[in-house]
Write a protein that holds these residues in place. Structure first.
Motif, short mmCIF file in Angstrom:
data_model
loop_
_atom_site.label_atom_id
_atom_site.label_comp_id
_atom_site.label_asym_id
_atom_site.label_seq_id
_atom_site.Cartn_x
_atom_site.Cartn_y
_atom_site.Cartn_z
N ARG A 324 0.81 -1.22 0.00
CA ARG A 324 0.00 0.00 0.00
C ARG A 324 0.84 1.28 0.00
O ARG A 324 0.31 2.37 0.20
N LEU A 325 2.13 1.16 -0.24
CA LEU A 325 2.99 2.34 -0.20
C LEU A 325 3.01 3.04 -1.55
O LEU A 325 3.39 2.46 -2.56
N ARG A 326 2.62 4.31 -1.55
CA ARG A 326 2.59 5.12 -2.77
C ARG A 326 3.90 5.89 -2.92
O ARG A 326 4.56 6.24 -1.92
N PRO A 327 4.29 6.21 -4.17
CA PRO A 327 5.52 7.00 -4.37
C PRO A 327 5.48 8.35 -3.64
O PRO A 327 6.51 8.82 -3.16
N GLU A 328 4.30 8.98 -3.57
CA GLU A 328 4.21 10.25 -2.87
C GLU A 328 4.55 10.11 -1.39
O GLU A 328 5.10 11.02 -0.77
N GLN A 329 4.21 8.96 -0.82
CA GLN A 329 4.53 8.72 0.59
C GLN A 329 6.02 8.50 0.79
O GLN A 329 6.58 8.90 1.82
N VAL A 330 6.67 7.88 -0.19
CA VAL A 330 8.12 7.76 -0.13
C VAL A 330 8.76 9.14 -0.20
O VAL A 330 9.72 9.43 0.53
#
Length: 398
Positions: A324-330
């Protein structure tokens, strides 16, 4: 409940003030402690000298040892990879960067960029050929995306590949490539008539060279190179078959940035611990400087940001493990944790005073390294714009 029957609180631990170890499973702790022990034995006794000399003389030996630990491509499955969780990989990155950012970069580029690209986008033959040897540290890999004139704007890259009969011919330059001159294989991204494609380029291919970049003021205990591609002829099956366009390299970068979210906190922890120990023992005006209010305020602020950053990294790791990890969260994590890590290092330097610039302590080395970490794999401005677009729905890149 009678007061006498209440469970006793655990003692306050200055190294883990929030009790974050309670979030970790025994397997997580085992990974962390194994990597921490290896770094203490194999890196910390030598890294100040490597840094001062501007070289990593045992890089191939270290790569084989890291392979034996399962640290190379450790979050990948199959082909000799450890298949560890994202949290375990993050903990390894934290411990490696607590030793030195250059060591974590060696592992990140090997596993999260070069191996990840082949694992996710390569053919079965490419995977079988390269991944087992890379996982073992027998072959070091590098990742060629950044160019002398194009860093934050990879869509404008000039490196190109053209078909010539059944072959591909690559021409161009890549810059600031970790592991480049010691790599046995490079994953190189180039413009083609079909869009951006990735190519697996074995070292030693005619026309391919990787001169090392010297005179660096940061990441000195790390191999950094230019990649030169002068009419490099490759067979048709050298191209990564499962991706076309910037989605390929950008997904690799997102995976590597996740490791930085953890790793930056390792550098920050090393500086915080050095400052805390120094404050307890360094005496001025007849008592340890840790007894003065201003020093305690600095230490408290450093501890708050350090452990908030570790908590953020842990949260992102759980999201990655859940798919569930999005690039924006990275981008959120990379922007915050590197920025706060640099501030922690700078504050630690003030506590150590003049000793803060000495290589007898890790503070200045980490602070200088983090200046590179701040801008590689996405500058502050790029991550701000990624978040800005996500928040507003408006693209400010062009």
């Amino acid at each position: 409940m009678p007061a006498s029957s209440k469970p006793s609180l655990p003692p306050f631990d200055p190294t883990d003030p929030l009790g974050l170890d309670d979030l970790l499973e025994p397997e997580d702790l085992a990974v962390r402690d194994t990597v921490r022990g290896w770094a203490a034995d194999r890196v910390l006794p030598h890294v100040a000298e490597w840094y001062e000399q501007g070289e990593l003389p045992t890089v191939r030996e270290l790569a084989r040892e890291l392979g034996a630990l399962g640290a190379l491509g450790m979050s990948l499955s199959g082909y000799g990879c450890a298949g560890a969780s994202a949290v375990q990989y993050g903990l390894a990155c934290l411990e490696l960067e607590a030793a030195d950012s250059g060591i974590r970069s060696l592992v990140s580029v090997q596993g999260s960029l070069a191996m990840y690209a082949i694992h996710r986008f390569g053919s079965e033959e490419q995977k079988q050929t390269w991944l087992p040897r890379m996982a073992a540290g027998e072959v070091i890999g590098c990742f060629g995306l950044t160019e002398p004139d194009h860093g934050s704007d990879p869509a404008s890259m000039r490196t190109h590949a053209k078909r010539d009969g059944g072959d591909w011919v690559l021409c161009g330059r890549k810059m600031w490539i970790t592991n480049g001159s010691v790599a046995g294989v490079a994953v190189v991204w180039a413009q083609t008539e079909d869009g951006v494609r990735g190519f697996v380029v074995p070292a030693g291919t005619p026309g391919f060279s990787a001169p090392e970049i010297k005179r660096k003021g940061s990441l000195r205990a790390s191999v950094t190179s230019e990649l030169v591609l002068d009419d490099v002829r490759l067979p048709a099956d050298a191209v990564l078959p499962e991706v076309t366009g910037l989605r390929g390299p950008l997904s690799c970068l997102s995976h590597a940035r996740y490791g930085i979210v953890w790793g930056a906190m390792g550098a920050a922890r090393s500086c915080f611990e050095a400052a805390l120990d120094y404050a307890r023992t360094r005496e001025q005006f007849g008592r340890p400087i840790g007894g003065f209010q201003l020093t305690q305020a600095k230490l408290a602020d450093m501890a708050v940001e350090l452990h908030k950053g570790i908590l953020l990294a842990h949260h992102l790791g759980r999201r990655m493990d859940a798919g569930r990890l999005r690039p924006e969260q990275v981008s959120f994590g990379k922007l915050n944790n590197v920025r706060e890590a640099i501030e922690i290092c700078r504050t630690a330097r003030t506590i150590l005073g003049a000793n803060g610039i000495s290589f007898e302590y890790p503070v200045m080395r980490h602070a200088a390294n983090l200046e590179s970490v701040l801008t590689y794999e996405g500058t502050v401005e790029m991550h701000q714009l990624v978040l800005g677009k996500a928040l507003t729905g408006l693209d400010a890149f062009r």
